[in-house]
Design a protein around this motif. Structure first.
Motif, PDB file in Angstrom:
ATOM      1  N   MET A   1       0.825  -1.212   0.000  1.00  0.00           N
ATOM      2  CA  MET A   1       0.000   0.000   0.000  1.00  0.00           C
ATOM      3  C   MET A   1       0.856   1.257   0.000  1.00  0.00           C
ATOM      4  N   GLY A   2       2.104   1.120   0.385  1.00  0.00           N
ATOM      5  CA  GLY A   2       2.976   2.288   0.461  1.00  0.00           C
ATOM      6  C   GLY A   2       2.619   3.191   1.628  1.00  0.00           C
ATOM      7  N   ALA A   3       1.933   2.650   2.595  1.00  0.00           N
ATOM      8  CA  ALA A   3       1.498   3.440   3.748  1.00  0.00           C
ATOM      9  C   ALA A   3       2.291   3.064   4.982  1.00  0.00           C
ATOM     10  N   GLY A   4       3.572   2.833   4.815  1.00  0.00           N
ATOM     11  CA  GLY A   4       4.398   2.368   5.920  1.00  0.00           C
ATOM     12  C   GLY A   4       4.462   3.323   7.087  1.00  0.00           C
ATOM     13  N   ASP A   5       4.674   4.612   6.832  1.00  0.00           N
ATOM     14  CA  ASP A   5       4.822   5.573   7.923  1.00  0.00           C
ATOM     15  C   ASP A   5       3.506   5.822   8.646  1.00  0.00           C
ATOM     16  N   GLU A   6       2.417   5.937   7.878  1.00  0.00           N
ATOM     17  CA  GLU A   6       1.125   6.217   8.484  1.00  0.00           C
ATOM     18  C   GLU A   6       0.616   5.038   9.306  1.00  0.00           C
ATOM     19  N   MET A   7       0.849   3.843   8.816  1.00  0.00           N
ATOM     20  CA  MET A   7       0.328   2.644   9.464  1.00  0.00           C
ATOM     21  C   MET A   7       1.305   2.026  10.471  1.00  0.00           C
ATOM     22  N   GLU A   8       2.454   2.639  10.634  1.00  0.00           N
ATOM     23  CA  GLU A   8       3.482   2.069  11.502  1.00  0.00           C
ATOM     24  C   GLU A   8       3.004   1.907  12.939  1.00  0.00           C
ATOM     25  N   GLY A   9       2.274   2.879  13.460  1.00  0.00           N
ATOM     26  CA  GLY A   9       1.792   2.802  14.837  1.00  0.00           C
ATOM     27  C   GLY A   9       0.833   1.642  15.041  1.00  0.00           C
ATOM     28  N   ILE A  10      -0.104   1.486  14.135  1.00  0.00           N
ATOM     29  CA  ILE A  10      -1.063   0.379  14.227  1.00  0.00           C
ATOM     30  C   ILE A  10      -0.342  -0.946  14.037  1.00  0.00           C
ATOM     31  N   PHE A  11       0.537  -1.005  13.042  1.00  0.00           N
ATOM     32  CA  PHE A  11       1.257  -2.249  12.765  1.00  0.00           C
ATOM     33  C   PHE A  11       2.131  -2.661  13.941  1.00  0.00           C
ATOM     34  N   ASN A  12       2.814  -1.696  14.568  1.00  0.00           N
ATOM     35  CA  ASN A  12       3.655  -2.014  15.733  1.00  0.00           C
ATOM     36  C   ASN A  12       2.816  -2.532  16.899  1.00  0.00           C
ATOM     37  N   THR A  13       1.657  -1.935  17.118  1.00  0.00           N
ATOM     38  CA  THR A  13       0.775  -2.380  18.198  1.00  0.00           C
ATOM     39  C   THR A  13       0.270  -3.786  17.944  1.00  0.00           C
ATOM     40  N   VAL A  14      -0.167  -4.058  16.721  1.00  0.00           N
ATOM     41  CA  VAL A  14      -0.660  -5.396  16.380  1.00  0.00           C
ATOM     42  C   VAL A  14       0.466  -6.420  16.482  1.00  0.00           C
ATOM     43  N   THR A  15       1.646  -6.072  15.983  1.00  0.00           N
ATOM     44  CA  THR A  15       2.793  -6.985  16.043  1.00  0.00           C
ATOM     45  C   THR A  15       3.171  -7.292  17.487  1.00  0.00           C
ATOM     46  N   GLU A  16       3.206  -6.284  18.322  1.00  0.00           N
ATOM     47  CA  GLU A  16       3.532  -6.491  19.735  1.00  0.00           C
ATOM     48  C   GLU A  16       2.498  -7.394  20.416  1.00  0.00           C
ATOM     49  N   THR A  17       1.234  -7.189  20.109  1.00  0.00           N
ATOM     50  CA  THR A  17       0.174  -8.018  20.693  1.00  0.00           C
ATOM     51  C   THR A  17       0.272  -9.454  20.212  1.00  0.00           C
ATOM     52  N   VAL A  18       0.557  -9.645  18.930  1.00  0.00           N
ATOM     53  CA  VAL A  18       0.690 -11.002  18.386  1.00  0.00           C
ATOM     54  C   VAL A  18       1.887 -11.712  19.007  1.00  0.00           C
ATOM     55  N   TRP A  19       2.992 -11.014  19.216  1.00  0.00           N
ATOM     56  CA  TRP A  19       4.162 -11.630  19.853  1.00  0.00           C
ATOM     57  C   TRP A  19       3.856 -12.018  21.295  1.00  0.00           C
ATOM     58  N   ARG A  20       3.133 -11.148  22.019  1.00  0.00           N
ATOM     59  CA  ARG A  20       2.726 -11.510  23.385  1.00  0.00           C
ATOM     60  C   ARG A  20       1.820 -12.735  23.363  1.00  0.00           C
ATOM     61  N   PHE A  21       0.911 -12.777  22.398  1.00  0.00           N
ATOM     62  CA  PHE A  21       0.017 -13.925  22.243  1.00  0.00           C
ATOM     63  C   PHE A  21       0.818 -15.209  22.047  1.00  0.00           C
ATOM     64  N   MET A  22       1.842 -15.156  21.200  1.00  0.00           N
ATOM     65  CA  MET A  22       2.640 -16.353  20.913  1.00  0.00           C
ATOM     66  C   MET A  22       3.520 -16.747  22.098  1.00  0.00           C
ATOM     67  N   ILE A  23       4.224 -15.799  22.672  1.00  0.00           N
ATOM     68  CA  ILE A  23       5.161 -16.110  23.751  1.00  0.00           C
ATOM     69  C   ILE A  23       4.428 -16.643  24.977  1.00  0.00           C
ATOM     70  N   TYR A  24       3.384 -15.938  25.387  1.00  0.00           N
ATOM     71  CA  TYR A  24       2.639 -16.396  26.559  1.00  0.00           C
ATOM     72  C   TYR A  24       1.749 -17.598  26.235  1.00  0.00           C
ATOM     73  N   GLY A  25       1.600 -17.932  24.964  1.00  0.00           N
ATOM     74  CA  GLY A  25       0.807 -19.081  24.567  1.00  0.00           C
ATOM     75  C   GLY A  25       1.564 -20.391  24.552  1.00  0.00           C
ATOM     76  N   ILE A  26       2.877 -20.359  24.708  1.00  0.00           N
ATOM     77  CA  ILE A  26       3.672 -21.596  24.696  1.00  0.00           C
ATOM     78  C   ILE A  26       3.212 -22.587  25.773  1.00  0.00           C
ATOM     79  N   PRO A  27       2.941 -22.154  27.011  1.00  0.00           N
ATOM     80  CA  PRO A  27       2.419 -23.128  27.985  1.00  0.00           C
ATOM     81  C   PRO A  27       1.081 -23.735  27.569  1.00  0.00           C
TER      82      PRO A  27
END
Length: 177
Positions: A48-74
């Motif tokens: 989309m070429g919207a890297g700068d505008e969407m960076e905040g949303i993308f970082n938040t989603v990525t951080e949440t997904v990583w927490r989901f995966m890491i804490y989901g190992i048990p």
């Protein structure tokens, strides 16, 4: 009627195939699918070429997904242990209660306080107009939904004991054969 068994005796009887299948399916849903979502979102944002505008949303989603995966190992390990044992087995009730208890904790680890913060940089969107807006910050609060999920998990704990009690005699008969 056969004599009752102890938890230690019950922990020796289980199905490796069911346990491994449940562990693999949990691994796919907790690790592989979220990684695919992150990969897809990165490609979508880049195309989309919207890297700068969407960076905040993308970082938040990525951080949440990583927490989901890491804490989901048990949860992956507990899925194996829960499915390894058959209905009527004391160990199945034990690991089901442990898995559901950890799932409640996991829910609050992934979404601390029941909130999901979203930030969008809009400084580039309105640069040519008289209207100016630097950024949009939202907090999606779904604590009510999380509390409903907690109630459902608590009810499933009670249900696991009811399933145990209703299948105990059949389990003991099968065990004595």
């Amino acid at each position: 009627m056969t004599e009752d068994t102890t938890l230690k005796q019950d922990m020796r009887h289980g199905s490796w195939g069911k346990g491994i299948l449940a562990g693999v399916l949990s691994f796919l849903s907790i690790v592989v699918v979220p990684l695919a979502i992150i990969w897809f979102l990165q490609g979508l944002v880049a195309s989309m070429g919207a890297g700068d505008e969407m960076e905040g949303i993308f970082n938040t989603v990525t951080e949440t997904v990583w927490r989901f995966m890491i804490y989901g190992i048990p949860v992956i390990v507990l899925a194996f242990l829960t499915s390894f044992y058959v209905k009527g087995n004391k160990a199945k009730v034990l690991f089901t209660v442990i898995a559901l208890s950890y799932s409640i904790v996991w829910l609050f680890l992934v979404f601390p306080g029941g909130a999901f913060p979203v930030s969008l940089d809009t400084s580039e969107l309105f640069s040519d107009s008289e209207f100016g807006l630097e950024s949009i910050d939202l907090t999606l609060n779904f604590l009510g939904i999380m509390l409903i999920l907690v109630i459902i998990m608590l009810l499933r704990m009670v249900l696991s004991y009811a399933v145990y009690k209703s299948n105990r005699e059949k389990y003991l008969e099968k065990l004595s054969e």
